[in-house]
Design a protein around this motif. Structure first.
Motif, PDB file in Angstrom:
ATOM      1  N   LEU A  35       0.427  -1.444   0.094  1.00  0.00           N
ATOM      2  CA  LEU A  35       0.137   0.536  -0.304  1.00  0.00           C
ATOM      3  C   LEU A  35       1.161   1.080   0.057  1.00  0.00           C
ATOM      4  CD1 LEU A  35      -2.634   0.896  -0.103  1.00  0.00           C
ATOM      5  CD2 LEU A  35      -3.275   1.118   2.830  1.00  0.00           C
ATOM      6  N   ALA A  36       1.625   1.447   1.086  1.00  0.00           N
ATOM      7  CA  ALA A  36       2.369   2.073   1.026  1.00  0.00           C
ATOM      8  C   ALA A  36       3.313   2.631  -0.575  1.00  0.00           C
ATOM      9  CB  ALA A  36       4.156   2.325   1.560  1.00  0.00           C
ATOM     10  N   ALA A  37       3.950   1.588  -0.812  1.00  0.00           N
ATOM     11  CA  ALA A  37       4.417   1.736  -2.575  1.00  0.00           C
ATOM     12  C   ALA A  37       4.126   2.227  -2.975  1.00  0.00           C
ATOM     13  CB  ALA A  37       5.078   0.011  -2.810  1.00  0.00           C
ATOM     14  N   ARG A  38       2.605   1.751  -3.378  1.00  0.00           N
ATOM     15  CA  ARG A  38       1.426   1.946  -4.370  1.00  0.00           C
ATOM     16  C   ARG A  38       1.090   3.998  -4.376  1.00  0.00           C
ATOM     17  NH1 ARG A  38      -3.955  -1.140  -3.158  1.00  0.00           N
ATOM     18  NH2 ARG A  38      -5.360   0.183  -4.589  1.00  0.00           N
ATOM     19  N   LEU A  39       0.697   4.044  -3.081  1.00  0.00           N
ATOM     20  CA  LEU A  39       0.899   5.193  -2.468  1.00  0.00           C
ATOM     21  C   LEU A  39       2.082   6.268  -3.056  1.00  0.00           C
ATOM     22  CD1 LEU A  39      -0.501   7.759  -1.330  1.00  0.00           C
ATOM     23  CD2 LEU A  39       0.327   7.339   0.907  1.00  0.00           C
ATOM     24  N   GLY A  40       3.729   5.677  -2.825  1.00  0.00           N
ATOM     25  CA  GLY A  40       4.325   6.092  -3.671  1.00  0.00           C
ATOM     26  C   GLY A  40       4.679   6.387  -5.038  1.00  0.00           C
ATOM     27  N   VAL A  86      -5.015  -1.329   5.497  1.00  0.00           N
ATOM     28  CA  VAL A  86      -3.037  -0.444   6.554  1.00  0.00           C
ATOM     29  C   VAL A  86      -3.309  -1.020   7.456  1.00  0.00           C
ATOM     30  CG1 VAL A  86      -2.376   1.189   7.795  1.00  0.00           C
ATOM     31  CG2 VAL A  86      -3.483   2.144   5.569  1.00  0.00           C
ATOM     32  N   ARG A  87      -3.396  -1.446   7.859  1.00  0.00           N
ATOM     33  CA  ARG A  87      -3.457  -2.909   9.570  1.00  0.00           C
ATOM     34  C   ARG A  87      -2.460  -3.850   9.230  1.00  0.00           C
ATOM     35  NH1 ARG A  87      -8.874  -0.566  10.392  1.00  0.00           N
ATOM     36  NH2 ARG A  87      -8.596   1.233  12.676  1.00  0.00           N
ATOM     37  N   ALA A  88      -3.343  -4.356   7.435  1.00  0.00           N
ATOM     38  CA  ALA A  88      -3.335  -5.570   7.696  1.00  0.00           C
ATOM     39  C   ALA A  88      -1.876  -5.538   6.196  1.00  0.00           C
ATOM     40  CB  ALA A  88      -3.907  -6.359   6.769  1.00  0.00           C
ATOM     41  N   GLY A  89      -1.271  -4.737   5.794  1.00  0.00           N
ATOM     42  CA  GLY A  89      -0.253  -4.487   5.891  1.00  0.00           C
ATOM     43  C   GLY A  89       0.635  -4.356   6.532  1.00  0.00           C
ATOM     44  N   ALA A  90       0.453  -4.044   7.615  1.00  0.00           N
ATOM     45  CA  ALA A  90       1.433  -3.307   8.637  1.00  0.00           C
ATOM     46  C   ALA A  90       1.259  -4.812   9.390  1.00  0.00           C
ATOM     47  CB  ALA A  90       1.086  -2.403   9.451  1.00  0.00           C
ATOM     48  N   ARG A  91       0.472  -5.595   9.341  1.00  0.00           N
ATOM     49  CA  ARG A  91       0.290  -6.148  10.603  1.00  0.00           C
ATOM     50  C   ARG A  91       1.536  -7.666   9.688  1.00  0.00           C
ATOM     51  NH1 ARG A  91      -4.856  -6.150  12.269  1.00  0.00           N
ATOM     52  NH2 ARG A  91      -5.176  -6.582  10.017  1.00  0.00           N
ATOM     53  N   GLU A  92       1.393  -8.184   7.832  1.00  0.00           N
ATOM     54  CA  GLU A  92       1.572  -8.514   7.469  1.00  0.00           C
ATOM     55  C   GLU A  92       3.864  -7.781   7.003  1.00  0.00           C
ATOM     56  OE1 GLU A  92       3.471 -12.044   5.834  1.00  0.00           O
ATOM     57  OE2 GLU A  92       2.060 -11.539   6.914  1.00  0.00           O
ATOM     58  N   ALA A  93       3.628  -6.739   7.301  1.00  0.00           N
ATOM     59  CA  ALA A  93       5.035  -6.102   6.800  1.00  0.00           C
ATOM     60  C   ALA A  93       6.589  -6.212   8.405  1.00  0.00           C
ATOM     61  CB  ALA A  93       5.206  -4.990   6.481  1.00  0.00           C
ATOM     62  N   PRO A 152       2.610   3.543   9.700  1.00  0.00           N
ATOM     63  CA  PRO A 152       0.943   3.447   8.961  1.00  0.00           C
ATOM     64  C   PRO A 152      -0.203   4.347  10.110  1.00  0.00           C
ATOM     65  CG  PRO A 152       1.686   1.434  10.180  1.00  0.00           C
ATOM     66  CD  PRO A 152       2.609   1.835  10.116  1.00  0.00           C
ATOM     67  N   PHE A 153       0.616   4.670  11.157  1.00  0.00           N
ATOM     68  CA  PHE A 153       0.663   5.373  12.214  1.00  0.00           C
ATOM     69  C   PHE A 153      -1.062   6.921  11.680  1.00  0.00           C
ATOM     70  CE2 PHE A 153       4.322   3.303  13.756  1.00  0.00           C
ATOM     71  CZ  PHE A 153       3.224   2.858  14.369  1.00  0.00           C
ATOM     72  N   ALA A 154      -0.782   7.730  10.636  1.00  0.00           N
ATOM     73  CA  ALA A 154      -1.614   8.109  10.466  1.00  0.00           C
ATOM     74  C   ALA A 154      -2.419   8.280   9.616  1.00  0.00           C
ATOM     75  CB  ALA A 154      -0.119   8.922   9.384  1.00  0.00           C
TER      76      ALA A 154
END
Length: 277
Positions: free
Chosen positions: A6-11, A73-80, A33-35
């Protein structure tokens, strides 16, 4: 979702976003991911835009609504986190790869500082009545290095002081003949922004060194030095900033007749360092 997808897509979409959505993206990426885990309204307020602007960005990323975006975001952060833990447990750090990444990133940064861009920065540093430099956490070291070296080449090179009263006194003497050099990287410094905007209000010109996501001050800059995306990690930026500063100093020195000033500096340094006994 794959780690950091998700962060990569946003970038990836960031360069194509309109200004309001860019502001939202900067806030999210600055504190990921907190923001993204508060309310839509609070996210929009942090970015200085309206909630519908934040909603448009969420839709652009392919989500039906903000709740779906937050779940991703939550799912991606947990997997990361799980992925980093597995990597730490099963594989020692690859210092060779880290060194290669740093080397590659540095080469990309130097390539991004083109001859015309370097000439534009050097011309302003050579011709300004006064040069004031500042940065945020860590990047203040690059600002300090610029001033230490530039002061040997020309008069009127100063660090922006730290405290608000001292900064106010500095602003009293700033005008259209002066240049401010700001180093501003994620996480962007509110103190840097306040000083720069006050200086711009008094007519001072801005040279801005920033990262791929661009400081909120980008629109204020007369000359923008934008480091590529790989310069935005937690350690690499200082290496890149110092390297770019070295290039700027060499280009500026070529525009100045500083031989006598440097000789006087050496003589004074020896005089002040000598033991009177």
């Amino acid at each position: 979702m794959e780690p950091d997808t998700l962060a990569a897509r946003l970038g990836a979409v960031y360069p194509e976003l309109p200004p309001g959505e860019r502001a939202i993206a900067r806030v999210i990426l600055d504190d990921y991911p907190f923001a993204a885990l508060g309310s839509l309204r609070s996210l929009a307020e942090r970015a200085g835009v309206s909630p519908p602007t934040a909603s448009r960005l969420v839709g652009r990323l392919g989500f039906a609504g903000f709740a779906d975006f937050q779940a991703a975001v939550r799912a991606g952060a947990r997997e990361a986190d799980r992925s980093r833990l597995r990597e730490f447990v099963t594989r020692p750090p690859d210092t060779g790869q880290a060194a290669e990444d740093l080397r590659s990133g540095l080469e990309g940064t130097l390539a991004a500082v083109t001859g015309p861009l370097l000439d534009a920065v050097a011309a302003r540093l050579a011709e300004a009545r006064g040069v004031w430099a500042l940065g945020g956490p860590l990047s203040e070291l690059a600002a300090d290095y610029l001033v230490r070296q530039l002061a040997g080449l020309r008069p009127g090179a100063r660090r922006v002081p730290e405290t608000p009263p001292a900064r106010a006194r500095a602003l009293l003497d700033l005008g259209p003949s002066d240049v401010v050099v700001a180093y501003d990287f994620r996480r962007y410094s509110p103190g840097t922004a306040r000083f720069v905007r006050a200086a711009r209000g008094r007519g001072a010109r801005l040279i801005l060194v920033t990262d791929a996501w661009e400081s909120p001050l980008a629109d204020e800059a007369e000359v923008l030095v934008r480091l590529p995306r790989e310069a935005a990690g937690p350690i690499a930026p200082l290496t890149h900033e110092i390297a770019v500063t070295e290039l700027v100093l060499v280009a500026t020195a070529a525009r100045l007749d500083a031989a006598q000033r440097l000789a006087d500096l050496d003589a004074l340094t020896r005089e002040l360092s000598s033991d009177p006994s």
